[in-house]
Scaffold this active site. Structure first.
Site, PDB file in Angstrom:
ATOM      1  N   SER A  11       9.709   8.293  22.102  1.00 22.26           N
ATOM      2  CA  SER A  11       8.430   7.970  22.748  1.00 22.26           C
ATOM      3  C   SER A  11       8.109   6.494  22.645  1.00 22.26           C
ATOM      4  O   SER A  11       8.724   5.763  21.869  1.00 22.26           O
ATOM      5  CB  SER A  11       7.284   8.744  22.077  1.00 22.26           C
ATOM      6  OG  SER A  11       7.549  10.108  22.014  1.00 22.26           O
ATOM      7  N   GLY A  39       8.175   7.918  18.341  1.00 15.30           N
ATOM      8  CA  GLY A  39       8.582   9.317  18.494  1.00 15.30           C
ATOM      9  C   GLY A  39       9.229   9.740  17.184  1.00 15.30           C
ATOM     10  O   GLY A  39      10.072   9.016  16.654  1.00 15.30           O
ATOM     11  N   GLY A  41      11.404  11.955  16.448  1.00 15.04           N
ATOM     12  CA  GLY A  41      12.859  12.111  16.518  1.00 15.04           C
ATOM     13  C   GLY A  41      13.549  10.763  16.473  1.00 15.04           C
ATOM     14  O   GLY A  41      14.426  10.508  15.634  1.00 15.04           O
ATOM     15  N   ASN A  43      12.341   7.907  15.559  1.00 15.03           N
ATOM     16  CA  ASN A  43      12.070   7.207  14.294  1.00 15.03           C
ATOM     17  C   ASN A  43      13.036   7.669  13.200  1.00 15.03           C
ATOM     18  O   ASN A  43      13.574   6.856  12.442  1.00 15.03           O
ATOM     19  CB  ASN A  43      10.638   7.478  13.818  1.00 15.03           C
ATOM     20  CG  ASN A  43       9.589   6.812  14.685  1.00 15.03           C
ATOM     21  OD1 ASN A  43       9.918   5.954  15.498  1.00 15.03           O
ATOM     22  ND2 ASN A  43       8.338   7.225  14.536  1.00 15.03           N
ATOM     23  N   ASN A 185       4.442  17.828   5.316  1.00 10.75           N
ATOM     24  CA  ASN A 185       3.583  17.092   4.393  1.00 10.75           C
ATOM     25  C   ASN A 185       2.543  18.095   3.860  1.00 10.75           C
ATOM     26  O   ASN A 185       2.540  19.267   4.248  1.00 10.75           O
ATOM     27  CB  ASN A 185       2.950  15.847   5.048  1.00 10.75           C
ATOM     28  CG  ASN A 185       1.985  16.187   6.169  1.00 10.75           C
ATOM     29  OD1 ASN A 185       1.402  17.277   6.198  1.00 10.75           O
ATOM     30  ND2 ASN A 185       1.801  15.268   7.101  1.00 10.75           N
ATOM     31  N   THR A 212       5.877  16.529   1.132  1.00 13.81           N
ATOM     32  CA  THR A 212       5.535  15.122   0.913  1.00 13.81           C
ATOM     33  C   THR A 212       4.022  15.015   0.711  1.00 13.81           C
ATOM     34  O   THR A 212       3.238  15.726   1.350  1.00 13.81           O
ATOM     35  CB  THR A 212       6.006  14.238   2.090  1.00 13.81           C
ATOM     36  OG1 THR A 212       5.489  14.759   3.311  1.00 13.81           O
ATOM     37  CG2 THR A 212       7.524  14.215   2.174  1.00 13.81           C
ATOM     38  N   ASP A 244       8.705   9.644   8.661  1.00 10.85           N
ATOM     39  CA  ASP A 244       9.978   9.666   9.399  1.00 10.85           C
ATOM     40  C   ASP A 244      11.049   8.899   8.632  1.00 10.85           C
ATOM     41  O   ASP A 244      12.207   9.320   8.569  1.00 10.85           O
ATOM     42  CB  ASP A 244       9.792   9.059  10.791  1.00 10.85           C
ATOM     43  CG  ASP A 244       8.830   9.865  11.636  1.00 10.85           C
ATOM     44  OD1 ASP A 244       8.772  11.097  11.454  1.00 10.85           O
ATOM     45  OD2 ASP A 244       8.126   9.269  12.468  1.00 10.85           O
ATOM     46  N   LYS A 277       5.791  -3.289   6.718  1.00 14.52           N
ATOM     47  CA  LYS A 277       5.779  -3.993   8.012  1.00 14.52           C
ATOM     48  C   LYS A 277       5.090  -3.158   9.066  1.00 14.52           C
ATOM     49  O   LYS A 277       4.923  -1.944   8.899  1.00 14.52           O
ATOM     50  CB  LYS A 277       7.209  -4.321   8.436  1.00 14.52           C
ATOM     51  CG  LYS A 277       7.853  -5.396   7.579  1.00 14.52           C
ATOM     52  CD  LYS A 277       9.145  -5.900   8.181  1.00 14.52           C
ATOM     53  CE  LYS A 277       9.839  -6.830   7.199  1.00 14.52           C
ATOM     54  NZ  LYS A 277      11.287  -6.774   7.328  1.00 14.52           N
ATOM     55  N   GLY A 279       4.333  -1.260  12.685  1.00 14.06           N
ATOM     56  CA  GLY A 279       5.085  -0.424  13.643  1.00 14.06           C
ATOM     57  C   GLY A 279       5.866   0.657  12.922  1.00 14.06           C
ATOM     58  O   GLY A 279       6.320   0.457  11.793  1.00 14.06           O
TER      59      GLY A 279
HETATM   60  O1  RIB Z   1       5.530   9.891  12.849  1.00 16.63           O
HETATM   61  C1  RIB Z   1       5.067   8.796  13.572  1.00 16.63           C
HETATM   62  C2  RIB Z   1       5.334   8.982  15.035  1.00 16.63           C
HETATM   63  O2  RIB Z   1       4.662  10.114  15.508  1.00 16.63           O
HETATM   64  C3  RIB Z   1       4.910   7.818  15.897  1.00 16.63           C
HETATM   65  O3  RIB Z   1       5.932   6.861  16.071  1.00 16.63           O
HETATM   66  C4  RIB Z   1       4.463   8.464  17.179  1.00 16.63           C
HETATM   67  O4  RIB Z   1       5.435   8.386  18.177  1.00 16.63           O
HETATM   68  C5  RIB Z   1       4.091   9.882  16.766  1.00 16.63           C
HETATM   69  O5  RIB Z   1       4.338  10.843  17.673  1.00 16.63           O
END
Ligand code: RIB
Length: 303
Positions: A11, A39, A41, A43, A185, A212, A244, A277, A279
Site C-alpha cells: 500500500s 502495507g 505485507g 512492510n 498484539n 506483542t 511489522d 526514524k 515512516g
Molecule cells: O502496520 C503499519 C501499516 O499498516 C502501515 O504501513 C499501513 O500501510 C497500515 O495498513
C-alpha cells in the site's frame, strides 16, 4: 540461506502529523504531510529484505493497482531485495493507508483496493514460488479466504507459517490450527480471546502464540514457563510499522534456525531501531545496522 515468501498488502501510506485530532465537522491544520510505501505485507517483506543476505531468497506475492502508486510500490520492494514477479497489477487503485500521527502514536484508516483482489484460486505459477520455502508470512490486509487457502496449502507441503493477525478479524480463529506462529498484539489478542487470562492462553499455545505488548515488549510460553521479553527503552520518532519490523525480523531469525526466545530478542532490537526514524519502513534496520548496535548478541550467528 533461507527462502521466505510474504503474501500480503502492498500500500501507499499517506501520513499527516498533527497536534490536534479533528472533532466531528471540524477542520484542523496538519504540521507535515508525507507519502511512504507501506502495507503490513510489504512492510514485513521489507523488514526481512533489509536483513537478508545475497544468498537468501525473499519473495512477495500480492497485488498493486493500475495507478501511479503501483509502479512506485513495486520498485520500492525491488530496492529492498525482494522478488516481485508474482505481485500482480490489477484494474483497481493501489491499497491506501491514511495515517494520522498524533502524540507519539498513529491512527490508521486502511482501504484495500488492489490488496482486496488477492485470490489464490486464480494462481498457477504463483504456487511454484512456494517450493522449498522455509517460511511463509501472512497478515490480515488481504481477504481472509486467501489466507485460509495459502495456510492449507502450506500445511500440506510442510511449510511453516508465521501469521500476524493484524488488523484482527472475527474469522482469525479459523487460521489458528493451520499456522505455526500466531502473533497478535495485546489488543488483537483481547479481541480474539475476550474471555481468557493471558498466561493461561499462552500456556495453551506454547511457542506458537506470541503476544506483542507495545512499549512493554512481547510474551510467550515455552510450555514450561511464560517468558517476557522487555522492549528496549527509547523516545520514538514514529512507531508506525514497528510491529511489522518485529514480525519480519522474528521470521527471518526463525528461518535461520534461531530459537523462538532468541528470535524474539532479535526482533525486539529490530523494532527498537525501526522507531528511531520516520515512516513505516524508514527505520527498518539492515543486518549491518543490527550488528552495529550495542544490543546485538554475537551468538545470533547469521554468517
Ligand atoms: O502496520 C503499519 C501499516 O499498516 C502501515 O504501513 C499501513 O500501510 C497500515 O495498513
Amino acid at each position: 540461506m533461507s527462502k521466505i515468501i510474504v503474501i500480503g498488502s502492498v500500500s501507499m501510506d499517506l501520513v499527516m502529523e498533527t497536534d490536534r485530532i479533528a472533532l466531528e465537522g471540524e477542520t484542523v491544520f496538519g504540521n507535515r504531510f508525507s507519502m511512504f510505501p507501506g502495507g503490513k505485507g510489504a512492510n514485513q517483506a521489507v523488514a526481512i529484505g533489509r536483513l537478508s543476505q545475497p544468498e537468501d531468497e525473499i519473495i512477495m506475492l500480492g497485488a498493486v493497482g493500475q495507478d501511479s502508486f503501483g509502479s512506485i510500490l513495486l520498485e520500492n520492494l525491488r530496492e529492498n531485495h525482494i522478488f516481485v514477479d508474482n505481485v500482480g497489477t490489477v484494474p483497481q487503485f493501489s491499497g491506501i493507508a491514511q495515517i494520522t500521527l498524533y502524540q507519539d502514536d498513529n491512527r490508521i484508516i486502511y482501504c484495500p483496493g488492489a490488496n482486496g483482489e488477492v485470490n489464490p484460486d486464480s494462481w498457477t505459477d504463483e504456487w511454484k514460488a512456494f517450493e522449498n520455502a522455509d517460511l511463509v508470512v501472512l497478515q490480515n490486509e488481504i481477504p481472509h479466504q486467501a489466507n485460509v487457502a495459502i495456510a492449507k496449502f502450506c500445511k500440506e507441503q510442510g511449510i511453516k507459517i508465521l501469521y500476524n493477525p493484524a488488523p484482527a478479524r472475527s474469522t482469525d480463529m479459523e487460521m489458528l490450527d493451520w499456522v505455526d506462529y500466531f502473533t497478535p498484539n495485546e489488543h488483537e489478542c483481547q479481541e480474539l480471546f475476550p474471555e481468557r487470562e493471558l498466561e493461561d492462553l499462552l500456556n495453551d499455545y506454547p511457542e506458537k502464540l506470541i503476544v506483542t505488548l507495545g512499549t512493554r515488549g512481547s510474551i510467550y510460553s515455552d510450555g514450561h514457563q511464560v517468558h517476557h521479553i522487555p522492549a528496549l527503552k527509547t523516545q520514538p520518532v514514529d512507531t508506525t510499522g514497528a510491529g511489522d519490523t518485529f514480525n519480519g525480523a522474528f521470521g527471518y531469525a526463525l528461518s535461520h534456525g534461531i530459537s523462538v526466545f532468541e528470535a524474539l530478542r532479535f526482533a525486539t532490537l529490530a523494532a527498537h531501531l525501526s522507531v528511531q526514524k520516520f515512516g513505516a519502513q524508514g527505520g527498518m534496520p539492515t543486518m549491518k545496522e543490527m550488528k552495529e548496535s550495542s544490543y546485538y548478541e554475537k551468538t545470533w550467528d547469521f554468517e
